[in-house]
Design a protein around this motif. Structure first.
Motif, mmCIF file in Angstrom:
data_model
loop_
_atom_site.group_PDB
_atom_site.id
_atom_site.type_symbol
_atom_site.label_atom_id
_atom_site.label_comp_id
_atom_site.label_asym_id
_atom_site.label_seq_id
_atom_site.Cartn_x
_atom_site.Cartn_y
_atom_site.Cartn_z
ATOM 1 N N ARG A 333 -19.079 66.604 -16.895
ATOM 2 C CA ARG A 333 -17.746 66.657 -16.313
ATOM 3 C C ARG A 333 -17.464 65.422 -15.470
ATOM 4 O O ARG A 333 -16.394 64.822 -15.565
ATOM 5 C CB ARG A 333 -17.616 67.921 -15.442
ATOM 6 N N LYS A 334 -18.428 65.056 -14.644
ATOM 7 C CA LYS A 334 -18.244 63.881 -13.805
ATOM 8 C C LYS A 334 -18.103 62.630 -14.652
ATOM 9 O O LYS A 334 -17.283 61.755 -14.382
ATOM 10 C CB LYS A 334 -19.434 63.739 -12.850
ATOM 11 N N GLY A 335 -18.900 62.551 -15.731
ATOM 12 C CA GLY A 335 -18.808 61.396 -16.612
ATOM 13 C C GLY A 335 -17.450 61.272 -17.268
ATOM 14 O O GLY A 335 -16.912 60.170 -17.418
ATOM 15 N N ALA A 336 -16.852 62.403 -17.684
ATOM 16 C CA ALA A 336 -15.511 62.363 -18.291
ATOM 17 C C ALA A 336 -14.497 61.826 -17.291
ATOM 18 O O ALA A 336 -13.616 61.026 -17.645
ATOM 19 C CB ALA A 336 -15.106 63.754 -18.769
ATOM 20 N N GLU A 337 -14.617 62.247 -16.050
ATOM 21 C CA GLU A 337 -13.706 61.746 -15.017
ATOM 22 C C GLU A 337 -13.884 60.243 -14.815
ATOM 23 O O GLU A 337 -12.917 59.486 -14.681
ATOM 24 C CB GLU A 337 -13.957 62.484 -13.698
ATOM 25 N N VAL A 338 -15.142 59.787 -14.790
ATOM 26 C CA VAL A 338 -15.423 58.369 -14.564
ATOM 27 C C VAL A 338 -14.879 57.519 -15.707
ATOM 28 O O VAL A 338 -14.259 56.467 -15.487
ATOM 29 C CB VAL A 338 -16.943 58.153 -14.385
ATOM 30 N N VAL A 339 -15.103 57.962 -16.955
ATOM 31 C CA VAL A 339 -14.620 57.194 -18.105
ATOM 32 C C VAL A 339 -13.101 57.103 -18.091
ATOM 33 O O VAL A 339 -12.512 56.019 -18.290
ATOM 34 C CB VAL A 339 -15.117 57.830 -19.430
ATOM 35 N N ALA A 340 -12.426 58.218 -17.837
ATOM 36 C CA ALA A 340 -10.963 58.200 -17.812
ATOM 37 C C ALA A 340 -10.443 57.299 -16.698
ATOM 38 O O ALA A 340 -9.504 56.506 -16.899
ATOM 39 C CB ALA A 340 -10.425 59.624 -17.630
ATOM 40 N N ALA A 341 -11.044 57.379 -15.510
ATOM 41 C CA ALA A 341 -10.580 56.569 -14.379
ATOM 42 C C ALA A 341 -10.767 55.078 -14.654
ATOM 43 O O ALA A 341 -9.863 54.268 -14.375
ATOM 44 C CB ALA A 341 -11.334 56.974 -13.109
ATOM 45 N N ASN A 342 -11.912 54.695 -15.207
ATOM 46 C CA ASN A 342 -12.160 53.276 -15.486
ATOM 47 C C ASN A 342 -11.254 52.755 -16.598
ATOM 48 O O ASN A 342 -10.782 51.617 -16.543
ATOM 49 C CB ASN A 342 -13.627 53.058 -15.859
#
Length: 794
Positions: A333-342
């Motif tokens: 979940r955290k990784g999905a947020e990081v990828v979308a934000a970047n």
């Protein structure tokens, strides 16, 4: 990333680049070629079949209006088997139209019999909602399809029980709501003609074992009301689907596996992120991809690979800038947020406002957020979505051009399921697997035959697991007293489990059966996630942001943890485990948090063992005690450790199944492993073995744990343990024991073939190590495995 004009990325853009051209542009954007292999999966023509003679004209006309002129051969075959009363599983590729195979017989029966009902089960709410749209769009009079799940308003539930004839739900709601309330559902269950189990390959491990007994409870209640429904299962391509479906339902099941649907060609690339310069001050590889878990100390590494998260974010931004509708699968979940934000940040730097075309999607979002994101992707308002595997399953995402897979998803079945999200309606598609700095990912991108030349795994579940069987029998006893005939239904171990429940005072035996003795129902967690979800609440407003499963709360929501939600950063003020609530406040710190835990293990019993001279290989039960004891704060820009802060959280205990091997100290000394280096040698071998086990079993490294020690109190020898991370075991350790030689050979080869000198995340470092990846000895790990392989029989 090249800049683009808004016209390039409009929702109604014209034909974009071909998959081959797009891949060529992506490969050319940096120094060196990150692609290790390109596989061309050829297009395939479809084989149609006539409509079955039993399909009513009204239903055929409804499908024709929706663009289905005729079924494909496998659809017609499976539908006819089901209509004739056979339990059937259709196991074909993504986008092969499996839904028609169960909709056709189910809806034909509902139209012919005004009393007949259908129950549809999906593993996710998103998939059930998607199927509801599909059935409702047929506009068939009298069917009245409806979703019945945790999001269904109370006011609608009574109407659904009384009037809907096609109820769509999930195993959790069947377990918690429908079966306990079977008296209210008696009219529906009495007329139940079909039970549809969609994406049944997802029911594996402990979750699958629980669902197997929920289905037996459903069959039991139907029989009490005089109904014997036909079970129709749909699965991604999997090994031996008939056996897996039979184990899940407890019934003989016929498999349909020949896929006759047309398929567009797929260009499938394996992508290894480049090495970073030694002085780049790089953050630990993929530390963000493992929410809350320790990524280990990387200060002694001279070179690390670029994070798969950052690489995926850049690729997502590049494809969106090209006007290519793209879905990026991220493991956490955290990784999905990081990828979308970047990706949003990169796009906004190129064209202000373009980042709005990218979003994150994951479990834990509120229902309204999930539905809006699905709608925006379907309508083209969004061009890029970074998602967890919540969108892996059959949600109909029409028009996707490319799929990015950030890290091997754990099984080949999931890999092909995710890749198949693109290229619908015969379109050409691009799929890219971006390797994490991880032993298994590194092995796969350099051994493409392990992906493209290997069969898809069989689904592993064990309904006889007594940690599953006993609680499920307790639930069944609440619904109606158990009888000797019921014990046959629940299978091996049921009588022993009932005896244990009687001895524990949970059941009372009477001449008419076994009765539940308590006022309250037993609390049973189907998904084995460690308890009820924890609500994440913003302190200042009281707003509910989302939920985190109980098993992850110690890692993700400890006091001081950084929590991401749709690109907004929060810091946890308080975690109240008793009330299941975490209070957070908005904050944008320049650091991330990484929880660290300690583990202790003791052997309870040995089920099986192999005596191989100086080496022993064992399978048995173990008790594992783990506790999150501290967390690190690290600079986001550099990965520099700011400090380590203690935590006071309760320990957790787990009885499970493990595989372990022992070696004699003399054999290690003869192999050149010095006494002082034994802990590092075993630790490195343990990490790599955990990383490679998904080659052999339907798991990923987050399903399993490990421990190694130079002298274990129970074995009195140097020992490496690998255990299932679920109560009672999930079948993974048993699979490891059965394939020990092949598993440890692949582990040894992965370490030896890695180009690093002293060990790296691609071979022996673990992203979830509670000891900070210290000590580790790569060369001695190879020597340890050489000793094991030299003595262990093939």
């Amino acid at each position: 990333m090249e800049s683009s004009s808004p016209a390039t990325v409009s929702a109604d853009h014209g034909p974009g680049p071909t998959p081959a051209d797009l891949l060529r542009r992506l490969r050319a954007r940096g120094a060196g070629d990150p692609v290790t292999h390109v596989e061309r999966v050829p297009a395939r023509a479809g084989v149609p079949a006539p409509w079955p003679s039993w399909a009513p004209a009204e239903l055929r006309a409804a499908f024709t209006r929706r663009g289905v002129v005729a079924p494909w051969q496998h659809q017609a075959q499976a539908a006819t088997l089901a209509y004739d009363g056979e339990h059937v599983v259709i196991a074909t590729g993504t986008a092969s139209g499996k839904s028609l195979a169960y909709q056709l017989p189910a809806l034909a029966t509902v139209l012919a019999d005004p009393r007949a009902t259908v129950l549809y089960l999906a593993p996710t709410k998103a998939l059930a909602a998607d199927q509801l749209r599909a059935v409702a769009a047929l506009e068939l009079e009298g069917v009245r399809p409806a979703c019945y799940d945790g999001d269904t308003p109370r006011a609608e539930r009574e109407w659904i029980r009384r009037h809907s004839r096609f109820v769509l739900t999930n195993p959790d709601m069947l377990h918690h709501g429908i079966l306990p309330g079977h008296a209210q559902w008696s009219g529906f269950l009495r007329r139940l003609a079909y039970v549809v189990i969609d994406e049944c390959h997802t029911y594996r491990g402990v979750f699958g074992s629980h669902v197997a007994h929920v289905l037996r409870r459903l069959r039991r209640q139907c029989a009490r009301f005089g109904a014997t429904p036909v079970f129709v299962l749909a699965s991604a391509t999997s090994g031996d689907p008939a056996t897996a479906a039979g184990r899940l339902t407890g019934l003989p099941v016929t498999a349909v596996t020949e896929d006759a649907s047309p398929r567009g060609g797929v260009t499938f690339a394996l992508w290894e992120p480049p090495l970073l310069p030694p002085d780049s001050g790089a953050a630990p590889p993929d530390s963000s991809s493992v929410p809350g878990q320790a990524a280990g100390d990387h200060d002694d590494l001279r070179q690390v690979r670029r994070s798969a998260l950052r690489e995926t974010a850049d690729l997502l931004a590049d494809t969106v800038a090209e006007g290519v509708r793209t879905l990026a699968f991220v493991r956490s979940r955290k990784g999905a947020e990081v990828v979308a934000a970047n990706a949003r940040r990169s796009l906004d730097d190129a064209v202000p406002g373009l980042g709005d075309r990218v979003a994150a999607y994951r479990g834990g979002y509120l229902r309204e957020e999930r539905r809006e994101l699905e709608r925006a992707l379907l309508h083209g308002d969004l061009l890029g979505l970074a998602s967890t595997n919540a969108l892996e399953l059959g949600v109909d995402l029409v028009g996707l051009d490319a799929v990015l897979i950030c890290g091997y998803p754990g099984t080949r079945a999931s890999l092909w399921q995710q890749a198949g999200r693109a290229g619908r309606s015969g379109q050409e598609a691009l799929a890219v697997l971006v390797a994490r700095d991880d032993p298994l990912d590194t092995y796969l991108v350099h051994h493409p035959e392990a992906i493209f030349g290997a069969p898809v795994e069989a689904t592993v579940l064990d309904p006889a697991n007594r940690y599953v069987l006993a609680p499920q029998l307790a639930c069944a006893a609440v619904e109606a007293p158990l009888t000797p005939a019921d014990l046959v239904l629940f299978g091996d171990g049921a009588k022993e489990a009932v005896d244990e429940l009687v001895a524990a005072g949970a059941l009372r035996q009477r001449p008419t059966g076994w009765y539940w003795r308590h006022r309250e129902r037993p609390e049973v967690d189907l998904r084995g996630e460690g308890g009820a979800p924890v609500c994440v609440v913003e302190s200042a407003t009281g707003r509910l942001l989302g939920t985190v499963d109980g098993g992850s709360s110690h890692f993700l929501l400890h006091p001081g943890a950084v929590y991401l939600h749709q690109g907004v950063s929060y810091v946890v003020d308080e975690l109240d485990l008793a009330d299941g609530c975490a209070l957070v406040h908005v904050e944008e710190p320049d650091w991330s948090t990484h929880a660290r835990d300690v583990t202790d293990l003791s052997v309870v019993s040995v089920r099986s063992y192999v005596d191989a001279g100086p080496v022993g290989m064992f399978l048995g039960e173990v008790d594992v005690t783990s506790q999150v004891v501290s967390y690190q704060r690290r600079r986001i820009a550099t990965g520099e450790v700011i400090d380590t802060r203690p935590l006071d959280l309760p320990a957790r205990e787990l009885r499970t199944v493990a595989v372990w091997f022992t070696l004699s100290p003399q054999s290690l000394a003869l192999a050149g492993v010095q006494s002082a280096d034994v802990p590092g040698a075993l630790h490195a071998a343990e990490h790599a073995a955990i990383g490679l086990l998904p080659l052999m079993a339907t798991c990923d490294r987050w399903d399993i744990g490990g421990l190694s020690t130079a002298v274990h109190a129970d074995t009195e020898a140097p020992t490496v343990f690998v255990y299932d991370g679920h109560p009672g075991g999930a079948g993974f350790a048993e699979r490891a024991y059965g394939t020990a030689s092949a598993w440890l050979r692949a582990t040894r080869d992965a370490i030896a073939e890695c180009g690093c000198e002293t060990g790296c995340p691609s071979c022996v470092q673990s992203p979830k190590c509670g000891n900070g990846n210290n000590p580790l000895s790569k060369p001695d790990a190879i020597r340890v495995l050489d000793v094991v392989l030299a003595n262990l029989p093939e």
